[in-house]
Motif scaffolding. Structure first.
Motif, PDB file in Angstrom:
ATOM      1  N   VAL A 186     -18.391  47.300 -38.934  1.00  0.00           N
ATOM      2  CA  VAL A 186     -19.646  47.584 -38.101  1.00  0.00           C
ATOM      3  C   VAL A 186     -20.855  46.485 -38.557  1.00  0.00           C
ATOM      4  O   VAL A 186     -21.788  45.860 -38.873  1.00  0.00           O
ATOM      5  CB  VAL A 186     -20.276  48.336 -38.104  1.00  0.00           C
ATOM      6  CG1 VAL A 186     -21.791  49.166 -37.528  1.00  0.00           C
ATOM      7  CG2 VAL A 186     -19.480  49.416 -37.315  1.00  0.00           C
ATOM      8  N   LEU A 199     -19.227  43.115 -35.312  1.00  0.00           N
ATOM      9  CA  LEU A 199     -19.757  43.910 -34.039  1.00  0.00           C
ATOM     10  C   LEU A 199     -19.548  43.159 -33.208  1.00  0.00           C
ATOM     11  O   LEU A 199     -19.243  43.734 -31.636  1.00  0.00           O
ATOM     12  CB  LEU A 199     -20.186  44.956 -34.746  1.00  0.00           C
ATOM     13  CG  LEU A 199     -20.655  45.920 -33.804  1.00  0.00           C
ATOM     14  CD1 LEU A 199     -19.690  47.064 -32.564  1.00  0.00           C
ATOM     15  CD2 LEU A 199     -21.551  46.656 -34.013  1.00  0.00           C
ATOM     16  N   LYS A 238     -20.995  50.138 -28.909  1.00  0.00           N
ATOM     17  CA  LYS A 238     -20.813  50.051 -30.249  1.00  0.00           C
ATOM     18  C   LYS A 238     -19.693  51.076 -29.791  1.00  0.00           C
ATOM     19  O   LYS A 238     -18.590  51.251 -31.051  1.00  0.00           O
ATOM     20  CB  LYS A 238     -22.534  50.408 -31.274  1.00  0.00           C
ATOM     21  CG  LYS A 238     -21.243  50.741 -32.406  1.00  0.00           C
ATOM     22  CD  LYS A 238     -22.739  50.891 -33.485  1.00  0.00           C
ATOM     23  CE  LYS A 238     -22.348  51.714 -34.799  1.00  0.00           C
ATOM     24  NZ  LYS A 238     -23.462  52.074 -35.720  1.00  0.00           N
TER      25      LYS A 238
END
Length: 208
Positions: A123, A131, A142
Motif C-alpha cells: 500500500v 496501489l 483499496k
C-alpha cells in the motif's frame, strides 16, 4: 574477495544454474538483489540494464524454452518480477513452472513475510502509486485490491509449495523470521554468500 571470485568462476562454468526469487515484491527482493550483486552474482531486479521489464521479457518467451534460456542467459539471479500499470498487472513470480522447466538445476526461493505486513508495505510502495495502479487495473477500491492480493498470495504459496515439495533446490524463506544463514547454506553447493553482507534495503515503515 575469494567468495566473489568463486562465484564469478561458477557462473562461467555453470551458466544454467540460476537463482529465482519467486515471492512477491515487497518481500526483501531489493535486499536479495544487493546481496547477490555484492557477492559477484549477476543479478537483475525488476529492470534489465537495458531498462526492459524482466517480467515482460519472460512472458513474451514463455512458449519457447530455448528463447527463454537465451533471454535470461546474461544473468544468474532474478528478483522483483512484476509488471504493473493501470492497464497491465502481471505477477512474474507465477511463471515459476516454465522457469523450472527451462532451468531444472536452478535454485528457487519463495521469499515471504507476514501477509498483513506485506499488504501494508505494498500500500505504501512508491508513495501509494502502486496501489493506485492496482485499483485502476482491477476496477475496485483499496479493500478490493487487498482482498485480491491476499487471495493471490495464498494461491501462489500453495502452488509453489506443491510444485517443489521435496525438492532440495527450493526453500521457503521468511524474511521476517528466518536467519540468513539458512539462505547461505541453501546456496552453498554452488554459490558463496556471506551472512554478514545481508541487510534490509528500502525497509518500509509498515515492516518496522
Amino acid at each position: 574477495m575469494v567468495a566473489y571470485l568463486s562465484n564469478k568462476l561458477r557462473q562461467r562454468k555453470s551458466p544454467d544454474v540460476k537463482i529465482f526469487f519467486i515471492g512477491f515484491n515487497r518481500c526483501g527482493t531489493n535486499s536479495f538483489h544487493q546481496l547477490m550483486t555484492g557477492s559477484g552474482i549477476r543479478s537483475v531486479h525488476w529492470l534489465s540494464p537495458q531498462k526492459e521489464n524482466i517480467t515482460d521479457g519472460i512472458e513474451a518467451r514463455l512458449g519457447d524454452l530455448e528463447a527463454l534460456r537465451e533471454y535470461l542467459s546474461p544473468w544468474t539471479a532474478f528478483s522483483d518480477m512484476i509488471s504493473a500499470s493501470e492497464t497491465r498487472f502481471v505477477e512474474g513470480n507465477s511463471f515459476f513452472p516454465a522457469l523450472h522447466e527451462a532451468f531444472p538445476r536452478a535454485y528457487f526461493v519463495l521469499n515471504d513475510r507476514d501477509v498483513e505486513a506485506w499488504l501494508r508495505s505494498r500500500v505504501q510502495h512508491s508513495k501509494g502509486t502502486f496501489l493506485q495502479r492496482a485499483m485502476a487495473y482491477h476496477a475496485t477500491d483499496k479493500d478490493g485490491v487487498l482482498d485480491i492480493w491476499r487471495r493471490q498470495h495464498a494461491e501462489h504459496t500453495a502452488k509453489v509449495l506443491g510444485h517443489f515439495a521435496g525438492n532440495p533446490r527450493f526453500i521457503h524463506f521468511r524474511i521476517d523470521r528466518d536467519p540468513i544463514e539458512q539462505m547461505v547454506d541453501f546456496l552453498a553447493p554452488d554459490f558463496k554468500v556471506s551472512a554478514s553482507d545481508w541487510q534490509v534495503h528500502k525497509k518500509s515503515k509498515a515492516s518496522a
